[in-house]
Write an enzyme that holds these catalytic residues in place. Structure first.
Site, PDB file in Angstrom:
ATOM      1  N   LYS A  75      -2.587  -2.381 -19.314  1.00 26.57           N
ATOM      2  CA  LYS A  75      -2.101  -1.123 -18.725  1.00 26.57           C
ATOM      3  C   LYS A  75      -1.780  -1.267 -17.237  1.00 26.57           C
ATOM      4  CE  LYS A  75      -4.973   2.352 -19.134  1.00 26.57           C
ATOM      5  NZ  LYS A  75      -5.812   1.819 -18.119  1.00 26.57           N
ATOM      6  N   THR A  77      -1.066  -4.022 -15.650  1.00 23.64           N
ATOM      7  CA  THR A  77       0.090  -4.913 -15.564  1.00 23.64           C
ATOM      8  C   THR A  77       1.378  -4.147 -15.833  1.00 23.64           C
ATOM      9  OG1 THR A  77      -1.267  -6.787 -16.278  1.00 23.64           O
ATOM     10  CG2 THR A  77       1.120  -7.033 -16.483  1.00 23.64           C
ATOM     11  N   ARG A  98      -6.048   2.149  -8.900  1.00 24.45           N
ATOM     12  CA  ARG A  98      -7.443   2.210  -8.468  1.00 24.45           C
ATOM     13  C   ARG A  98      -7.892   0.880  -7.877  1.00 24.45           C
ATOM     14  NH1 ARG A  98     -10.400   3.390 -13.751  1.00 24.45           N
ATOM     15  NH2 ARG A  98      -8.655   2.156 -14.515  1.00 24.45           N
ATOM     16  N   LYS A 109     -14.758  -7.936 -17.812  1.00 21.86           N
ATOM     17  CA  LYS A 109     -13.327  -7.645 -17.787  1.00 21.86           C
ATOM     18  C   LYS A 109     -12.531  -8.619 -16.930  1.00 21.86           C
ATOM     19  CE  LYS A 109     -10.120  -3.837 -16.838  1.00 21.86           C
ATOM     20  NZ  LYS A 109      -9.990  -2.466 -16.320  1.00 21.86           N
ATOM     21  N   ALA A 277     -13.181   5.589 -15.971  1.00 23.97           N
ATOM     22  CA  ALA A 277     -12.759   6.738 -16.783  1.00 23.97           C
ATOM     23  C   ALA A 277     -13.723   7.043 -17.914  1.00 23.97           C
ATOM     24  CB  ALA A 277     -11.367   6.496 -17.356  1.00 23.97           C
ATOM     25  N   PHE A 305      -8.544   3.496 -19.129  1.00 32.55           N
ATOM     26  CA  PHE A 305      -8.715   3.480 -20.577  1.00 32.55           C
ATOM     27  C   PHE A 305      -7.633   4.286 -21.289  1.00 32.55           C
ATOM     28  CE2 PHE A 305     -13.219   2.759 -19.046  1.00 32.55           C
ATOM     29  CZ  PHE A 305     -13.174   1.399 -19.252  1.00 32.55           C
ATOM     30  N   PHE A 385       3.259  -9.608 -26.521  1.00 35.10           N
ATOM     31  CA  PHE A 385       2.466 -10.834 -26.422  1.00 35.10           C
ATOM     32  C   PHE A 385       3.186 -11.937 -27.196  1.00 35.10           C
ATOM     33  CE2 PHE A 385      -0.586  -7.945 -24.867  1.00 35.10           C
ATOM     34  CZ  PHE A 385      -1.660  -8.637 -24.324  1.00 35.10           C
ATOM     35  N   TRP A 413       4.576  -9.203 -17.857  1.00 36.30           N
ATOM     36  CA  TRP A 413       3.653 -10.264 -17.451  1.00 36.30           C
ATOM     37  C   TRP A 413       4.453 -11.538 -17.163  1.00 36.30           C
ATOM     38  CZ3 TRP A 413       2.316 -15.235 -18.345  1.00 36.30           C
ATOM     39  CH2 TRP A 413       1.085 -15.668 -17.840  1.00 36.30           C
TER      40      TRP A 413
END
Length: 560
Positions: A75, A77, A98, A109, A277, A305, A385, A413
């Site tokens: 998200k 990215t 953030r 993470k 979140a 999230f 992906f 990406w």
């Protein structure tokens, strides 16, 4: 391709950054409106908002997602890539994200500055100490905790009941051993023995306050309203009663100013504030979002999230606080994550599985319905992906179209902004062509129970709510103190629409179990604790910390 063989940090460290003064000049900021923190970071004065008070804000585009899975959705990215892509198609865009917490960076993470060729830089600084905002919040929070215990030790003129102190301590790291503890041992000189504990800094009410305060005056006023404890006769005791709001404001006087950095493609980005979140309201600071919207035609921001958590709080708390209206929402989905919602194990995600994908899209469908409840146009961003098969991608695109949704593949990406041009064009088209009847989900005059019911039924798709005996008593106390008018902030697992992280996909008719209600009067909302959600995470068996270090040249390695 060579690009795919490079790690995020390799890509970041091979990028030549522009001086931060050049990025500030892109925003038409004057030299006295920002302060440099080294060569590539700056604090932009909050007073810029006063200078721009008559400037019409640009479009606010919120990036959210399906419920996250262990496969990752990308998200942040996508948020960075979309901002870069909008600039590539001739739109003036600024990003608002953030600040990462050291907890997940050193935990499970990893980094949180985007990835590949859609990153905010310098990613090492952003993921570590950055400009010290989280340290300032930690210090202010713990100063208040120390003042409470000192007040009791020095005579307790406010008649604080030590068993009803609701202000824990915080630390910006994952440390399960600190969740519950006893302090004040060792005799009278060391204070009054009592139970206490630590939350992670991003769960601090001071973090929420910093992210919702409009200026220093508002910050001080909100800090003064924090409920720290209850007296012997169960009356709330606040920071104002303790006389600590001035000192807390001083510790936060620099942290309130938004941080300006840049992306790999030199798109300006504000990175400021970092509440989670799942246990807080999950959005970057209101002032950073407002500043980005005032300085650009498009502000691309994200909320933590899935849409059941971050987006709901962004729309029901943040937008309401700032009296703002978002223009569109982007819902990020991946074939991999949807297959996991369809029952596929992470180890089997590389295998084509159209049946599981067909089951998993039910999760995406629910989030589409959620955004529709707010009257907002949305676009589905399919984050591509390398393991996705053409058949899987074709199925997902066709499914989105069959369900009346705009959908575009994105490969930001690997390709940066170039890989998000189709998505950027779809977002602009949605804003220009579709109706926008935005309104929050509930009215502030609704009861606490009604507000929770609205979210559980319309956002989660649940059947009913169940209050613990403790929560029922707290409901009565909230009403007695006149706090029912506040919005609510539900703390819930991010992995499921329900409060059970094992119920993936789209569970229906479930019960949300509410164990506690926590008034956050300074922040301006009531936190609703559900299920077994924790406000101090623990480290995994193999924390990301073990991969991080410095090479012979003094460069950070293994950060992500």
């Amino acid at each position: 391709m060579v690009q795919q063989q490079l790690s995020d940090i390799d890509i970041a460290q091979s990028t030549e950054l522009l001086p931060i003064q050049t990025i500030a000049q892109q925003l038409n900021l004057k030299a006295d409106q920002y302060e440099c923190y080294g060569r590539h970071k700056a604090k932009v004065s909050i007073d810029v908002l006063k200078d721009l008070q008559h400037q019409k804000p640009g479009h606010i585009v919120l990036v959210t997602s399906i419920n996250p899975t262990a496969s990752g959705e990308g998200k942040s990215t996508l948020t960075v890539g979309l901002g870069q892509a909008l600039n590539k198609i001739g739109k003036n865009a600024v990003i608002a994200l953030r600040e990462p917490s050291l907890g997940p960076v050193m935990g499970m993470k990893g980094g949180a500055a985007g990835g590949g060729y859609s990153q905010i830089l310098p990613m090492e600084d952003i993921n570590l100490h950055f400009t010290g905002d989280l340290h300032a919040i930690t210090s202010a929070h713990n100063l208040l905790a120390a003042l409470i215990d000192n007040h009791i030790h020095q005579g307790n003129s406010l008649h604080i009941d030590p068993q009803r102190i609701v202000w824990k301590r915080v630390l910006d790291l994952n440390d399960r051993a600190l969740r519950q503890m006893v302090i004040g041992l060792g005799g009278p000189a060391n204070g009054t023995p009592r139970e206490d504990g630590f939350d992670i800094t991003v769960a601090s009410e001071i973090m929420a306050i910093l992210c919702l305060a409009m200026d220093l005056e508002d910050l001080k006023a909100r800090l003064s309203r924090i409920v720290i404890a209850y007296s012997d006769n169960k009356e709330p005791i606040t920071v104002k009663d303790l006389g600590a709001e001035g000192a807390l404001t001083v510790l936060l006087k620099d942290a309130i100013h938004p941080n300006l950095v840049q992306t790999i493609e030199h798109t300006p980005a504000f990175v400021h504030g970092g509440p989670f979140a799942n246990i807080a309201h999950g959005c970057s600071s209101l002032v950073a979002t407002m500043m980005a919207a005032k300085l650009a035609d498009y502000c691309v921001t994200e909320a933590g999230f899935g849409a059941d958590l971050g987006a709901e709080k962004f729309l029901d708390i943040k937008m309401r606080t700032g009296d703002l209206k978002p223009s569109a929402v982007v819902i990020v989905a991946t074939v991999r994550a949807l297959k996991m919602h369809g029952g596929v194990a992470k180890s089997d995600l590389q295998k084509e599985n159209l049946e599981a994908l067909q089951q998993g899209v039910a999760n995406l469908k629910k989030h589409m319905e959620t955004i529709s409840h707010y009257g907002l146009p949305y676009v589905i961003a399919i984050n591509r992906f390398t393991t996705d098969t053409e058949a899987e991608l074709a199925f997902l695109i066709d499914w989105c179209k069959a369900n009346g949704a705009r959908a575009e593949l994105a490969n930001v990406w690997e390709e940066g902004g170039q890989g998000g041009i189709a998505l950027a064009e779809a977002v602009v088209a949605a804003i220009d062509q579709e109706s926008n009847a935005f309104q929050p989900l509930y009215a502030l005059h609704d009861s606490i129970e009604e507000k929770i019911n609205q979210i559980v039924k319309k956002v989660y798709g649940g059947g009913r709510i169940e209050f613990s005996a403790t929560a029922k008593k707290q409901l009565q106390a909230i009403a007695a103190h006149g706090w029912e008018h506040l919005p609510i902030c539900i703390a819930k697992t991010q992995y499921s629409l329900s409060d059970d992280p094992t119920k993936v996909g789209r569970p229906e008719g479930f019960t949300i179990h509410i164990r506690e209600l926590v008034p956050r009067i300074g922040a301006g909302f009531i936190v609703v604790m559900t299920g077994s959600i924790l406000t101090m995470p623990g480290l995994p068996k193999q924390p990301a910390t073990l991969n991080i270090g410095l090479n012979a040249d003094g460069q950070v390695e293994g950060l992500f």
